[in-house]
Write a protein that holds these residues in place. Structure first.
Motif, PDB file in Angstrom:
ATOM      1  N   GLY A 216       4.936  -3.104 -12.623  1.00 47.65           N
ATOM      2  CA  GLY A 216       3.585  -3.039 -12.123  1.00 47.65           C
ATOM      3  C   GLY A 216       2.672  -4.041 -12.820  1.00 47.65           C
ATOM      4  N   ILE A 217       1.882  -4.760 -12.058  1.00 48.04           N
ATOM      5  CA  ILE A 217       0.950  -5.756 -12.567  1.00 48.04           C
ATOM      6  C   ILE A 217      -0.486  -5.236 -12.455  1.00 48.04           C
ATOM      7  CG2 ILE A 217       0.114  -8.128 -12.373  1.00 48.04           C
ATOM      8  CD1 ILE A 217       3.092  -7.854 -13.228  1.00 48.04           C
ATOM      9  N   ALA A 218      -0.833  -4.656 -11.295  1.00 56.00           N
ATOM     10  CA  ALA A 218      -2.188  -4.170 -11.053  1.00 56.00           C
ATOM     11  C   ALA A 218      -2.184  -3.193  -9.892  1.00 56.00           C
ATOM     12  CB  ALA A 218      -3.126  -5.333 -10.744  1.00 56.00           C
ATOM     13  N   ILE A 219      -3.213  -2.335  -9.870  1.00 57.90           N
ATOM     14  CA  ILE A 219      -3.426  -1.474  -8.706  1.00 57.90           C
ATOM     15  C   ILE A 219      -4.866  -1.601  -8.247  1.00 57.90           C
ATOM     16  CG2 ILE A 219      -1.662   0.205  -9.396  1.00 57.90           C
ATOM     17  CD1 ILE A 219      -4.003   2.127 -10.051  1.00 57.90           C
ATOM     18  N   HIS A 220      -5.063  -1.308  -6.987  1.00 58.00           N
ATOM     19  CA  HIS A 220      -6.395  -1.270  -6.389  1.00 58.00           C
ATOM     20  C   HIS A 220      -6.478   0.045  -5.636  1.00 58.00           C
ATOM     21  CE1 HIS A 220      -9.109  -2.108  -2.904  1.00 58.00           C
ATOM     22  NE2 HIS A 220      -9.874  -2.453  -3.895  1.00 58.00           N
ATOM     23  N   ARG A 221      -7.466   0.858  -5.993  1.00 66.29           N
ATOM     24  CA  ARG A 221      -7.637   2.132  -5.293  1.00 66.29           C
ATOM     25  C   ARG A 221      -8.251   1.881  -3.928  1.00 66.29           C
ATOM     26  NH1 ARG A 221      -7.813   2.746 -10.538  1.00 66.29           N
ATOM     27  NH2 ARG A 221      -6.883   4.547 -11.532  1.00 66.29           N
ATOM     28  N   LEU A 222      -7.652   2.461  -2.895  1.00 64.44           N
ATOM     29  CA  LEU A 222      -8.129   2.225  -1.525  1.00 64.44           C
ATOM     30  C   LEU A 222      -9.202   3.219  -1.136  1.00 64.44           C
ATOM     31  CD1 LEU A 222      -4.706   1.565   0.196  1.00 64.44           C
ATOM     32  CD2 LEU A 222      -6.383  -0.098  -0.550  1.00 64.44           C
TER      33      LEU A 222
ATOM     34  N   LYS B  24       0.851  -1.188   0.000  1.00 63.33           N
ATOM     35  CA  LYS B  24       0.000   0.000   0.000  1.00 63.33           C
ATOM     36  C   LYS B  24       0.885   1.236   0.000  1.00 63.33           C
ATOM     37  CE  LYS B  24      -3.763  -2.180   2.522  1.00 63.33           C
ATOM     38  NZ  LYS B  24      -4.565  -2.180   3.747  1.00 63.33           N
ATOM     39  N   GLY B  25       0.389   2.305  -0.623  1.00 65.07           N
ATOM     40  CA  GLY B  25       1.149   3.540  -0.657  1.00 65.07           C
ATOM     41  C   GLY B  25       0.529   4.539  -1.603  1.00 65.07           C
ATOM     42  N   LYS B  26       1.372   5.421  -2.142  1.00 67.81           N
ATOM     43  CA  LYS B  26       0.942   6.437  -3.100  1.00 67.81           C
ATOM     44  C   LYS B  26       1.968   6.541  -4.214  1.00 67.81           C
ATOM     45  CE  LYS B  26      -2.024   9.589  -0.629  1.00 67.81           C
ATOM     46  NZ  LYS B  26      -2.307  10.995  -0.412  1.00 67.81           N
ATOM     47  N   ALA B  27       1.494   6.974  -5.378  1.00 67.30           N
ATOM     48  CA  ALA B  27       2.376   7.198  -6.517  1.00 67.30           C
ATOM     49  C   ALA B  27       2.834   8.648  -6.520  1.00 67.30           C
ATOM     50  CB  ALA B  27       1.644   6.876  -7.814  1.00 67.30           C
ATOM     51  N   ALA B  28       4.061   8.862  -6.973  1.00 65.93           N
ATOM     52  CA  ALA B  28       4.607  10.216  -7.120  1.00 65.93           C
ATOM     53  C   ALA B  28       5.381  10.279  -8.432  1.00 65.93           C
ATOM     54  CB  ALA B  28       5.530  10.542  -5.954  1.00 65.93           C
ATOM     55  N   ASN B  29       5.520  11.474  -8.974  1.00 69.66           N
ATOM     56  CA  ASN B  29       6.276  11.674 -10.219  1.00 69.66           C
ATOM     57  C   ASN B  29       5.784  10.762 -11.340  1.00 69.66           C
ATOM     58  OD1 ASN B  29       7.921  13.505  -8.786  1.00 69.66           O
ATOM     59  ND2 ASN B  29       9.224  11.832  -8.110  1.00 69.66           N
TER      60      ASN B  29
ATOM     61  N   GLU C 289      -3.152   0.255  -3.584  1.00 75.42           N
ATOM     62  CA  GLU C 289      -2.463  -0.986  -3.273  1.00 75.42           C
ATOM     63  C   GLU C 289      -1.894  -1.468  -4.596  1.00 75.42           C
ATOM     64  OE1 GLU C 289      -3.528  -4.481  -0.257  1.00 75.42           O
ATOM     65  OE2 GLU C 289      -4.942  -4.293  -1.905  1.00 75.42           O
ATOM     66  N   LEU C 290      -0.615  -1.756  -4.634  1.00 68.01           N
ATOM     67  CA  LEU C 290       0.068  -2.090  -5.869  1.00 68.01           C
ATOM     68  C   LEU C 290       0.597  -3.516  -5.834  1.00 68.01           C
ATOM     69  CD1 LEU C 290       2.099  -0.080  -8.147  1.00 68.01           C
ATOM     70  CD2 LEU C 290       3.447  -1.779  -6.954  1.00 68.01           C
ATOM     71  N   LEU C 291       0.309  -4.282  -6.883  1.00 68.80           N
ATOM     72  CA  LEU C 291       0.883  -5.609  -7.074  1.00 68.80           C
ATOM     73  C   LEU C 291       1.977  -5.461  -8.111  1.00 68.80           C
ATOM     74  CD1 LEU C 291       0.879  -8.699  -6.686  1.00 68.80           C
ATOM     75  CD2 LEU C 291      -0.802  -8.814  -8.538  1.00 68.80           C
TER      76      LEU C 291
ATOM     77  N   ILE D 157       6.068   3.631  -0.539  1.00 68.46           N
ATOM     78  CA  ILE D 157       5.612   2.447   0.195  1.00 68.46           C
ATOM     79  C   ILE D 157       5.200   2.835   1.610  1.00 68.46           C
ATOM     80  CG2 ILE D 157       6.256   0.142   1.002  1.00 68.46           C
ATOM     81  CD1 ILE D 157       8.444   0.271  -1.273  1.00 68.46           C
ATOM     82  N   GLY D 158       3.998   2.420   1.987  1.00 65.53           N
ATOM     83  CA  GLY D 158       3.494   2.671   3.330  1.00 65.53           C
ATOM     84  C   GLY D 158       2.925   4.059   3.549  1.00 65.53           C
ATOM     85  N   TYR D 159       2.874   4.883   2.515  1.00 64.27           N
ATOM     86  CA  TYR D 159       2.444   6.272   2.673  1.00 64.27           C
ATOM     87  C   TYR D 159       0.963   6.465   2.346  1.00 64.27           C
ATOM     88  CZ  TYR D 159       3.306  11.280   2.991  1.00 64.27           C
ATOM     89  OH  TYR D 159       3.298  12.594   3.385  1.00 64.27           O
TER      90      TYR D 159
END
Length: 91
Positions: free
Chosen positions: A85-91, A20-25, A68-70, A39-41
């Motif tokens: 990156g394989i998949a993301i899930h919006r939390l 779990k975390g957030k994307a930047a840039n 959440e990133l796989l 990661i973890g943010y």
């Protein structure tokens, strides 16, 4: 965990992680989307680490949304760690 992977990166080559975390840039091109994953943010309280991520398909990633990133761990010749990156899930 991110700490375990940093301590012994070659042990985890080609393994999959779910963080779990957030994307930047975030950078988009016709062939791929890249970002730095914080990661973890996801709750904006604690940052465990940062790792570059590359998606080889179209996907929408918003830096404001926790996700959440796989991803598959990739270690290059110089020992740098990144994720495919394989998949993301919006939390």
């Amino acid at each position: 965990t991110y700490t375990e992977i940093i301590e012994s990166p070659l042990l985890y080559q080609n393994c999959y992680v779910l963080w779990k975390g957030k994307a930047a840039n975030v950078t988009e091109s016709p062939e791929q989307i890249t970002c730095n994953f914080l990661i973890g943010y996801h709750e904006e309280k604690m940052l465990e680490g940062t790792i570059p991520v590359r998606f080889n398909f179209a996907i929408r990633i918003s830096p404001e949304e926790p996700i959440e990133l796989l991803g598959k761990l990739i270690i290059n010749e110089s020992g740098m760690i990144s994720l495919e990156g394989i998949a993301i899930h919006r939390l």
